[in-house]
Design an enzyme around this catalytic site. Structure first.
Site, PDB file in Angstrom:
ATOM      1  N   SER A 106       0.835  -1.360   0.008  1.00 56.68           N
ATOM      2  CA  SER A 106       0.034  -0.109  -0.064  1.00 56.68           C
ATOM      3  C   SER A 106       0.737   1.332  -0.061  1.00 56.68           C
ATOM      4  CB  SER A 106      -0.767   0.114   1.050  1.00 56.68           C
ATOM      5  OG  SER A 106      -2.306   0.681   1.050  1.00 56.68           O
ATOM      6  N   HIS A 163      -7.755  -5.613  -0.331  1.00 59.80           N
ATOM      7  CA  HIS A 163      -6.479  -4.851   0.146  1.00 59.80           C
ATOM      8  C   HIS A 163      -5.730  -5.365   1.209  1.00 59.80           C
ATOM      9  CE1 HIS A 163      -4.010  -1.174  -0.421  1.00 59.80           C
ATOM     10  NE2 HIS A 163      -4.303  -0.944   1.019  1.00 59.80           N
TER      11      HIS A 163
HETATM   12  C1  GCU Z   1      -5.439   4.695   1.639  1.00 58.73           C
HETATM   13  C2  GCU Z   1      -4.970   5.662   0.589  1.00 58.73           C
HETATM   14  C3  GCU Z   1      -3.911   4.796  -0.413  1.00 58.73           C
HETATM   15  C4  GCU Z   1      -2.991   3.761   0.366  1.00 58.73           C
HETATM   16  C5  GCU Z   1      -3.644   2.975   1.668  1.00 58.73           C
HETATM   17  C6  GCU Z   1      -2.870   2.359   2.376  1.00 58.73           C
HETATM   18  O1  GCU Z   1      -6.502   3.842   1.310  1.00 58.73           O
HETATM   19  O2  GCU Z   1      -5.845   6.367   0.006  1.00 58.73           O
HETATM   20  O3  GCU Z   1      -3.063   5.498  -1.019  1.00 58.73           O
HETATM   21  O4  GCU Z   1      -2.196   3.180  -0.321  1.00 58.73           O
HETATM   22  O5  GCU Z   1      -4.181   3.962   2.277  1.00 58.73           O
HETATM   23  O6  GCU Z   1      -1.651   2.643   2.506  1.00 58.73           O
HETATM   24  O7  GCU Z   1      -3.332   1.665   3.322  1.00 58.73           O
END
Ligand code: GCU
Length: 422
Positions: free
Chosen positions: A258, A399
């Protein structure tokens, strides 16, 4: 006020409100026509045909990312002290050696410190090592009860049972599914992790805390944000690895999930000592193409996380078509070293197809440098990795970074580093 004026006013305010600007698009049919910058076209319009041309073009692209996206990193003029603060020869029921190392950064009267938690297999001198940040403290990555808890700021994370600005024992082991240490060690790899908040706490405080004040003199629109700071930290850990003869600094795989996947890509682009790069569900600002305007956009990201990138990047909020770079070029900066990009099917916010397409469009640079063409032009089915110097997979689910993801990375890395564990 007349009703028509009221309606007009409402439409005007609504159209220009942040909410309207950042409603996420999840419809392929609504993606605007876009043109990606050609990573093999020099600024003067000539085509890159040789290694020498590429080195020149690479610097052009790298500087653009530094100036317009992640921000430039000032020169480090301080000192770094490393201290092994714990060492356990038979951790994980004798499976691994474990140690914790503190790197303390000092400049003038300012200090900042990070703690590296390292697990190594018995034959550690040859073992490739995965290096990546964790989100909530080293103690969350393992169930071992004696791993140190960070002193630095830790995000409120109700999901993990961490409820104040300092990590507490409640979170111990809570992110262990993201760090399958036993499996990693059993396959002959080492693994090192650091709490990212040690380097820079993840909130917008005007860059007063974390590492920034130790390097900054005065800040401007090109100054580094948090992602550049986290990637700078990874390079300092690499400096330490180079001096530690228990591990092999030539086989370090920088990995991140992420926002930390965005970080691993920028670290890999900035520091050629990283032998391989893994970006798991890295999304916008990571592997996903910005100009597709699908899921998270540059605008929504800059609004929610104004401290991640340099101020110049804000020029492109809702104006992605003006960006002089796109994320396939970030991947191309890693060439010819392997890069592995991975998506999750339900993670639409990160735009899996945009992550895949960045691999497709980075391929010409890899090919120029001698790699085989990326092995797909259409999205592969779920759980069917496309393996090559650029690798990609998409798995079912949300995710996250799962054992499936790790197994794919380890399969690829085993072959790449010619380990005998397959
Ligand atoms: C949020 C953000 C993303 C990121 C994510 C994370 O969703 O919008 O850009 O990748 O957090 O780091 O968990």
């Amino acid at each position: 006020m007349k009703p028509t004026i009221c309606i007009l006013l409402f439409l005007l305010i609504y159209n220009y409100s942040p909410a309207q600007q950042f409603i996420a698009n999840y419809d392929e049919a609504k993606i605007p026509a876009y043109t990606l910058p050609d990573p093999l076209m020099l600024n003067d319009g000539s085509k890159v045909t040789s290694l020498k041309d590429w080195e020149k073009r690479r610097m052009e692209i790298y500087r653009l990312f530094g100036k317009e996206v992640f921000g430039a990193i000032p020169e480090w003029k301080g000192s770094v002290k490393s201290t092994v603060v714990s060492s356990k020869p038979n951790a994980l029921q004798g499976l691994a050696k474990r140690k914790e190392v503190v790197l303390e950064f000092v400049h003038g009267n300012q200090k900042c410190a990070l703690t590296i938690l390292i697990y190594l297999p018995p034959n550690s001198k040859n073992a490739p090592v995965f290096l990546g940040y964790n989100f909530d403290g080293n103690q969350t990555t393992t169930t071992e009860p004696d791993v140190l808890i960070p002193d630095s700021w830790v995000n409120n994370n109700k999901e993990l049972g961490i409820s104040d600005h300092h990590a507490n024992a409640n979170g111990r082991g809570s992110a262990a599914s993201r760090w399958p240490v036993k499996e990693i060690i059993s396959r002959g790899f080492g693994v090192a992790t650091v709490y990212y908040g040690d380097v820079d706490p993840d909130f917008d405080d005007g860059f007063k805390n974390g590492i920034h004040p130790l390097l900054d003199t005065k800040r401007d629109s090109t100054s580094w944000g948090s992602i550049a700071a986290w990637s700078w930290g990874l390079s300092r850990i690499m400096d330490y690895f180079e001096k530690d003869n228990e591990l092999n600094s030539r086989k370090v795989i920088v990995i991140g999930h992420s926002r930390l996947g965005k970080t691993s890509l920028w670290a890999g682009a900035s520091d050629k000592r990283f032998a391989m790069v893994v970006a798991n569900n890295s999304g916008c600002g990571g592997a996903a193409l910005s100009k597709r305007i699908y899921g998270e956009t540059v605008g929504s990201m800059n609004k929610a996380f104004p401290h991640w990138f340099c101020d110049n990047f804000k020029k492109y909020s809702t104006k992605e078509e003006l960006l002089p770079v796109d994320q396939h070029e970030l991947l191309s900066l890693i060439a010819p070293r392997p890069v592995y990009v991975a998506s999750a099917f339900e993670d639409k916010w990160a735009d899996p197809k945009g992550e895949f397409l960045a691999c497709v469009f980075a391929s010409p640079v890899y090919e120029l440098l001698g790699a085989k063409k990326f092995g797909a032009t259409e999205m592969p089915p779920l759980n069917r990795p496309v393996i090559g110097t650029i690798s990609y997979h998409i798995r079912p689910g949300k995710h996250d970074i799962t054992l499936y993801d790790w197994n794919c990375y380890m399969d690829f890395a085993s072959d790449y580093f010619k380990l005998k564990n397959r």
